[in-house]
Design an enzyme around this catalytic site. Structure first.
Site, PDB file in Angstrom:
ATOM      1  N   CYS A 156      -3.430   1.002   6.789  1.00 51.70           N
ATOM      2  CA  CYS A 156      -3.530   0.673   8.467  1.00 51.70           C
ATOM      3  C   CYS A 156      -3.708   1.694   9.338  1.00 51.70           C
ATOM      4  O   CYS A 156      -4.277   0.972  10.184  1.00 51.70           O
ATOM      5  CB  CYS A 156      -1.923   0.430   8.916  1.00 51.70           C
ATOM      6  SG  CYS A 156      -1.025   1.526   9.146  1.00 51.70           S
ATOM      7  N   GLU A 168       8.568   3.555  14.224  1.00 52.15           N
ATOM      8  CA  GLU A 168       9.620   3.761  13.199  1.00 52.15           C
ATOM      9  C   GLU A 168       9.156   5.122  12.993  1.00 52.15           C
ATOM     10  O   GLU A 168       8.737   6.394  13.840  1.00 52.15           O
ATOM     11  CB  GLU A 168       8.730   3.425  11.734  1.00 52.15           C
ATOM     12  CG  GLU A 168       9.354   2.123  11.560  1.00 52.15           C
ATOM     13  CD  GLU A 168       8.946   1.405  10.307  1.00 52.15           C
ATOM     14  OE1 GLU A 168       8.879  -0.302  10.082  1.00 52.15           O
ATOM     15  OE2 GLU A 168       7.749   2.167   9.802  1.00 52.15           O
ATOM     16  N   GLU A 195       5.442  -3.375  12.720  1.00 46.57           N
ATOM     17  CA  GLU A 195       4.073  -2.392  12.239  1.00 46.57           C
ATOM     18  C   GLU A 195       3.055  -3.548  11.559  1.00 46.57           C
ATOM     19  O   GLU A 195       2.705  -3.700  10.213  1.00 46.57           O
ATOM     20  CB  GLU A 195       4.227  -1.529  11.181  1.00 46.57           C
ATOM     21  CG  GLU A 195       3.458   0.191  11.407  1.00 46.57           C
ATOM     22  CD  GLU A 195       2.750   0.218  10.591  1.00 46.57           C
ATOM     23  OE1 GLU A 195       1.107  -0.042  10.286  1.00 46.57           O
ATOM     24  OE2 GLU A 195       2.854   0.525   9.492  1.00 46.57           O
ATOM     25  N   ASN A 228       1.051  -1.322   0.189  1.00 43.68           N
ATOM     26  CA  ASN A 228       0.056  -0.024  -0.216  1.00 43.68           C
ATOM     27  C   ASN A 228       0.782   1.502  -0.462  1.00 43.68           C
ATOM     28  O   ASN A 228       0.408   2.646  -0.822  1.00 43.68           O
ATOM     29  CB  ASN A 228      -0.722  -0.360   0.971  1.00 43.68           C
ATOM     30  CG  ASN A 228      -0.340  -0.144   2.382  1.00 43.68           C
ATOM     31  OD1 ASN A 228       0.826  -0.754   2.286  1.00 43.68           O
ATOM     32  ND2 ASN A 228      -0.824   0.393   3.673  1.00 43.68           N
TER      33      ASN A 228
END
Length: 503
Positions: free
Chosen positions: A302, A482, A268, A167
């Site tokens: 997400c 991150e 993640e 994505n």
């Protein structure tokens, strides 16, 4: 035997290298040792964009070996030297922003404006960590006895495996690899099977920027071969850290496999973001925030707003404003500059979204708009994989659609009466990645921010991700962060040194 293109013109365009049908390992463009390839398709038209190597564990081990061989020299470079090379990589990415954005539209399907924004967003991580490389400091601890000095050093963790999603095929690579490279690690990237071309373009530009042989490697494979590559990255003892973005189910598998060699992991994973509109919210601002969060990349992120909780007092007005704005969404191929919603990534994604809507209707939800496949394509004989932007009313927290990660342009409206009630509903999920809420009460801002069980919270805004802030979740949404200075720490080890005999 592997094939290479050593004789190729080094001045060949990025496009030529991306479409060679090879991957980047040890500074060379190579085929899979089996000679197998697979097709990469445009999700809008079904057109074959190119073929890339269908690599396996043997190929992956070759890439790991190249990264291991390159590690000592890269680790020993001065931070300023690594920083300069990373900044050159960033410059080349921005110089090729139009080409990279068009490539992303072709293989991922997102609208051009979003694709172009992602290139800049991805480059921002390289800049941030290039700058952080020269700031990452150890410490001198006050001694516990005379004649001793206590030092804490930061050293690169080693070879890093990065498993990235489809994505955000550019930014998820730079967000993982820029801090690793800045810290002195080398990397092996396994991009998503649907979007490998963006990864290969980044590899080409990294080479052009002067990153040494073996520092940045890309191994490609299709859906069938992905578990083979993933298991190799997670179990090979030469890999000391794995960064993964994807589903929670696969993330648990990554964590289990990595435990065999006690690797560090950054995960993640899935999200189920609540979006809360209190009765004192500015509704115009809330609508803007919802469209920023919900409809970006056709809802395929997400951190997309997943469950839309609206106070009963403002639900009628909010719904009216929402439907009016949804009716103006431009849907189509991403190369058309006015398009806001592109196709879903593939037919499986479309089928899953439609099934979720159907089951929600069976459970009592009402479709206010959308809900059907939209036949939009550049070719007359192809239908495309578009879902009409969909608004569902009368949704409850008990419905399946309230517990699924939607990854589609679906708005599920859930009514609430009190702050305590909505916090309980918002936290009623195993996920804890992102949350959003809108209110004008400064006391409520503090209360709700602290009580929401999420790693990231957006207040009166739907855009929360930036290179300077820590990105990540709690509960089953992941481990580690991150971005930001905390993101660099994920790729370093602390070494304590005591020097005695000084007194």
């Amino acid at each position: 035997m592997k094939e290479t293109d050593k004789g190729a013109d080094t001045k060949s365009s990025m496009w030529a290298h991306v479409h060679l049908g090879r991957a980047m390992v040890g500074g060379e463009w190579i085929s899979a040792q089996s000679g197998l390839t697979y097709e990469v398709h445009n999700p809008l038209t079904g057109e074959v964009l190119g073929r890339v190597p269908k690599m396996n564990a043997e190929d992956c081990r070759l890439a790991i070996g190249a990264a291991q061989d390159a590690l000592p020299a890269w680790r020993d470079k001065l931070p300023a030297e690594r920083s300069r090379l990373l900044m050159r990589w960033r410059e080349l990415i921005l110089d090729h922003r139009e080409e990279l954005a068009k490539l992303m539209v072709d293989e991922q399907g997102k609208p051009y404006s979003e694709a172009r924004g992602e290139i800049s967003y991805g480059a921002s991580f390289i800049q941030w960590f290039a700058e952080e490389a020269v700031r990452d400091q150890g410490a001198i601890i006050p001694p516990f006895a005379h004649g001793r000095r206590l030092l804490v050093m930061k050293q690169p963790i080693g070879v890093v495996g990065a498993i990235t999603p489809w994505n955000f095929p550019n930014a998820m690579i730079t967000r993982k690899c820029a801090p690793a490279l800045a810290a002195g690690c080398t990397v092996v990237v396994k991009p998503a099977e649907d979007t490998p071309l963006s990864a290969l373009a980044l590899a080409y530009l990294a080479t052009e920027a002067g990153l040494p042989t073996g520092v940045f490697n890309v191994v490609t494979t299709n859906r069938e071969g992905a578990p083979d590559i993933g298991e190799t990255l997670c179990s090979d003892p030469r890999i000391r850290k794995v960064g993964f973005t994807g589903s929670t189910a696969v993330g648990k598998r990554v964590m289990a496999l990595a435990s065999s060699t006690v690797k560090r992991v950054s995960l993640e994973l899935g999200g189920n973001a609540p979006f809360i509109v209190f009765n004192d919210a500015q509704l115009d601002l809330a609508i803007k925030g919802l469209f920023t969060s919900k409809f970006r990349n056709a809802g395929q992120t997400c951190i997309c707003a997943n469950r839309i909780f609206v106070h009963a007092e403002v639900m009628p007005r909010f719904t009216e404003m929402l439907l009016e704005r949804v009716s103006r969404l431009k849907i189509g191929g991403g190369h058309e500059r006015s398009v806001e919603i592109g196709p879903l990534i593939n037919a499986r994604a479309l089928s899953r979204a439609r099934d979720l809507i159907s089951r929600a209707q069976e459970q009592g939800a009402q479709v206010l708009c959308g809900g059907k496949r939209l036949n939009v394509s550049l070719e007359e004989d192809k239908e495309g994989v578009f879902l009409q932007p969909t608004v569902l009313a009368n949704v409850t927290s008990e419905m399946e659609i309230s517990h699924a990660e939607l990854f589609a342009p679906i708005v599920s409206l859930i009514s609430f009466e009190s702050e305590a009630e909505v916090i309980e509903m918002a936290n009623d999920t195993p996920y804890g990645l992102a949350a959003y809420f809108f209110t004008e009460d400064h006391r409520r801002i503090w209360r709700v921010s602290e009580r929401l069980e999420y790693g990231m919270v957006g207040v009166n805004d739907g855009a929360i991700s930036t290179a300077v802030a820590p990105f990540g979740g709690v509960k089953e949404s992941g481990i580690g962060r991150e971005g930001s200075s905390w993101g660099l720490a994920e790729f370093t080890e602390l070494k304590y040194v005591m020097i005695g005999g000084l007194g």
